[in-house]
Design an enzyme around this catalytic site. Structure first.
Site, PDB file in Angstrom:
ATOM      1  N   GLU A  62       0.546  -1.050  -0.219  1.00 37.28           N
ATOM      2  CA  GLU A  62       0.109  -0.491   0.073  1.00 37.28           C
ATOM      3  C   GLU A  62       1.050   0.906   0.585  1.00 37.28           C
ATOM      4  O   GLU A  62       1.644   1.818   1.115  1.00 37.28           O
ATOM      5  CB  GLU A  62      -0.720  -0.478   1.021  1.00 37.28           C
ATOM      6  CG  GLU A  62      -2.211   0.818   1.023  1.00 37.28           C
ATOM      7  CD  GLU A  62      -1.895   2.358   1.258  1.00 37.28           C
ATOM      8  OE1 GLU A  62      -1.577   2.586   0.799  1.00 37.28           O
ATOM      9  OE2 GLU A  62      -2.041   2.611   2.525  1.00 37.28           O
TER      10      GLU A  62
ATOM     11  N   GLU B  56       4.367   8.526  -3.849  1.00 37.12           N
ATOM     12  CA  GLU B  56       4.516   7.286  -3.000  1.00 37.12           C
ATOM     13  C   GLU B  56       5.848   7.018  -3.639  1.00 37.12           C
ATOM     14  O   GLU B  56       6.294   5.972  -3.450  1.00 37.12           O
ATOM     15  CB  GLU B  56       4.429   7.025  -1.722  1.00 37.12           C
ATOM     16  CG  GLU B  56       3.165   7.752  -1.066  1.00 37.12           C
ATOM     17  CD  GLU B  56       3.096   6.885   0.404  1.00 37.12           C
ATOM     18  OE1 GLU B  56       3.054   5.712   0.371  1.00 37.12           O
ATOM     19  OE2 GLU B  56       2.388   7.562   1.143  1.00 37.12           O
TER      20      GLU B  56
END
Length: 726
Positions: free
Chosen positions: A190, A199
């Protein structure tokens, strides 16, 4: 021309954006140093009053079950707690992992955090195999040491330490044969932000497929798809179109002079925002459009482009593009998670959709006043993605317009809220009048701007043609100097009336002893936008350090800062930050103190003050009148600690979840000009002190609350807030 060719040739270190633990920390940087006996992390901690930073050391020396050490509180301002309170997300991952992992295998968890996904995977496999090889094991990698320390304790508490091999490294640092015995059969991860790619999803997947996974691995999630929609919104337009918003302002100051549009603007990137909060102020101009699809089960490309023809469903001006993503967690396409705004019919959502802050929608601002379209007309949307961003360019013709990304070596960018503030008529008029009043009676005033204001230097020059302005711009620094010098002529000022002082505060006292007639600030410090509102009290600290440069009758503007507050009903925010118990069957109570939870905390522990745009925090209601907690007198230097106390009555019945706190800035001694930044002012963040437990008020006891605040500038500059009901 390719849209990708307009992206600045910035070097992105491979996988440097992957680690959630670092990217989700606010104003924190960390670096590590390893040895055979221990590992150290040097954590960068900033004094909010001075802007100075110091490295503190986090030692890797505690054991599972040991009490909290110096890591306590370091993670309290991250979004981990909010994410773990997202029951819809947690359930979707659990169902997908149980559906995907049906027998013992080797599972890799990238960016493991508290270890929730790793424990789900281990539980799905059942008992550990006797062979001792990598089959039937989970490899969890997490690069941020404070989170590694916390995860170890959680694994120990849940009896999972033997099932999961936790490695304190980035995924791109793992090597098969040394860190892990063999390539992994399944990837669970995740590593997503509101934009999806921020990210480092793409470089992390690329390295994993190249070096860490078997061919054709199973993955959870299976696929992510991004969508967008064209919208008209005056509110969003004000957050980027300063040139048109200031064109008719009577003050005569132009932050974006004609012909110099490329010098100033909002950073060309998607901007995270809870757009549900402005749903009534948004006009939808198109149906949702599918943009990019990213498959986790195969190696993604670093870059991608596509052109979409979008038909308008209403007349209007496209001020912004709202985007979101949908996560398909299983290969069959039965388990989904969506970050779409509420006006979108969900594909197949699981559970009740609650407000959460760890993922928002994104807004991409279209240049200038927007693109005018008519119902039935088609516009051309050119989309591109890099390893970490998704970019858009909208035009009514096939050819692409000149992208705001390509603006030469001088392009000053500010957050959208600051752009909106600088275009606000009331704010500009207030600042103009306050500056004019402060300059009255000065013959040839020397003005010192000690913060990152771009508006006040120009206003001081405009108001009095014999004034001279010196600017420090501690956050914007050389960019501000070059920008102000570039637009001086367009505003009718000679360059010799403005100076950017490059030699620091100490040298300033030598060059201008007792010579400054007006010391001013908004206050605004670039880079503190995500911080608590009282961090702008740095203005008072800087004013104290520069006391020797002030003339005998010098004026300091603002004259004082006022800490204000209001008791509030904040059910959505409180639920997102409340203490954890069991998360999908795994005990997470150990994280509550470290992650800054509210609720059942140990004695002596308290939830932190955190910054939020309250108007974006779901359902809210004021339960008390606004009140003053304490005042800070900027006309005098700081002499020591200061404190304030107030007891206020509740005026509305309901459940109190916390206290909203903010700073109002009184610009003059007569209190005639006050800049308000409370919950009703949407361009400023407020601080929120959540209660340990929600309290029903007014109808039942208690009927009042006492708020106490203290600030010791000689320590770490933090404002301490306490409360008690009566």
């Amino acid at each position: 021309m390719s849209l990708l060719s307009l992206v600045p040739k910035t070097f992105f270190p491979r996988h440097s954006f992957r680690c959630r633990s670092v990217t989700r920390l606010r104003s924190v940087a960390a670096r590590t140093m390893s040895s055979q006996s221990s590992q150290r992390v040097f954590q960068l901690r900033q004094d909010p009053l001075t802007g100075n930073s110091e490295w503190i050391v986090i030692e890797e020396n505690d054991q599972a079950g040991a009490p909290e050490t110096s890591t306590d509180g370091l993670l309290a301002t991250t979004s981990y707690l909010d994410m773990l309170n997202d029951s819809r997300r947690n359930r979707a991952y659990r169902l997908a992992i149980e559906k995907t992992i049906t027998e013992p295998c080797h599972v890799l968890d990238i960016g493991a955090g508290t270890g929730l996904l790793s424990m789900m995977a281990a539980r799905a496999m059942g008992e550990e195999e006797e062979s001792g090889d990598s089959k039937g094991k989970v490899t969890a990698c997490e690069s941020y040491l404070p989170m590694v320390k916390l995860m170890r304790k959680i694994l120990h508490k849940n009896g999972m330490s033997k099932n999961i091999n936790l490695i304190n490294k980035r995924s791109d640092e793992l090597k098969v044969g040394s860190d892990i015995a063999s390539r992994a059969d399944v990837l669970v991860s995740e590593i997503l932000d509101s934009e999806l790619l921020g990210e480092g999803l793409i470089p992390s997947l690329q390295h994993a497929h190249d070096m860490l996974l078997v061919e054709n691995p199973k993955t959870v999630p299976y696929r992510a798809t991004t969508y967008c929609q064209l919208v008209e919104s005056t509110f969003l337009c004000k957050m980027h179109d300063l040139q048109n918003n200031e064109a008719e302002k009577p003050d005569g100051v132009r932050l974006v002079p004609p012909g110099l549009e490329s010098l100033f603007g909002v950073k060309s990137q998607q901007y995270g925002m809870h757009v549900d909060a402005i749903q009534k102020e948004i006009k939808l101009l198109s149906e949702p459009v599918k943009i990019f699809e990213f498959d986790f089960w195969k190696r993604p490309a670093s870059n991608g482009e596509l052109q979409v023809h979008i038909e308008a469903i209403h007349d209007g001006s496209v001020h912004a593009i709202v985007s979101w993503w949908v996560l398909q967690l299983d290969s069959e396409g039965t388990i989904f998670y969506s970050t779409a705004p509420r006006w979108i019919d969900s594909i197949s959502e699981i559970g009740v959709r609650n407000w959460c802050d760890h993922w928002k929608q994104c807004v991409w601002f279209t240049p200038g006043a927007g693109v005018s379209i008519s119902k039935g007309e088609k516009v051309h949307l050119h989309a591109a993605h890099t390893c970490t961003n998704i970019l858009y360019n909208l035009n009514k013709t096939q050819s692409l317009t000149h992208s705001p990304l390509n603006t030469g070596d001088l392009h000053l960018t500010l957050p959208p809220e600051r752009v909106a503030i600088y275009g606000d008529s009331i704010y500009r008029q207030s600042m103009f009048e306050a500056t004019r009043n402060a300059l009255q009676g000065k013959s040839q005033p020397q003005c010192l701007v000690i913060d990152d204001s771009l508006l006040l230097p120009l206003m001081a020059l405009r108001i009095f043609n014999r004034s001279r302005v010196i600017s420090l711009s501690p956050g914007l620094q050389e960019n501000a100097a070059r920008y102000l010098e570039a637009i001086a002529v367009s505003n009718g000022f000679s360059k010799d009336r403005f100076e950017y002082f490059r030699e620091g505060k100490a040298k300033l006292a030598e060059v201008y002893p007792n010579k400054i007639d007006l010391l001013i600030g908004e206050p605004y410090y670039f880079g503190l936008e995500s911080g608590l509102p009282w961090q702008n009290l740095r203005f008072w600290k800087d004013r104290t350090l520069l006391d020797s440069v002030l003339s005998k009758d010098a004026v300091v503007m603002p004259y004082k800062g006022v800490l204000r507050g209001c008791a509030m009903y904040l059910p959505d925010l409180w639920k997102s930050r409340c203490c954890l118990g069991s998360v999908e069957g795994f005990d997470h109570a150990l994280v509550n103190t470290t992650l800054g939870g509210c609720g059942d905390l140990p004695s002596g522990k308290d939830s932190p003050c955190l910054p939020f745009f309250i108007w974006q925090c779901g359902e809210t209601k004021k339960l008390s009148e606004e009140f003053t907690v304490m005042e800070f007198d900027f006309s005098k230097p700081i002499t020591g600690p200061c404190s304030g106390e107030v007891q206020i009555e509740f005026v509305e019945p309901g459940v109190c979840h916390g206290i909203a706190l903010w700073m109002d800035w009184v610009m003059d001694k007569e209190n005639s000009t006050v800049v308000l930044t409370g919950p009703d002012e949407r361009y400023w963040k407020q601080g929120v002190k959540l209660l340990g437990k929600p309290v029903r008020v007014k109808e039942e006891a208690p009927s009042s609350i006492r708020i106490q605040a203290s600030l010791d500038p000689s320590s770490n500059g933090e404002l301490i807030i306490t409360h008690s009901f009566s």
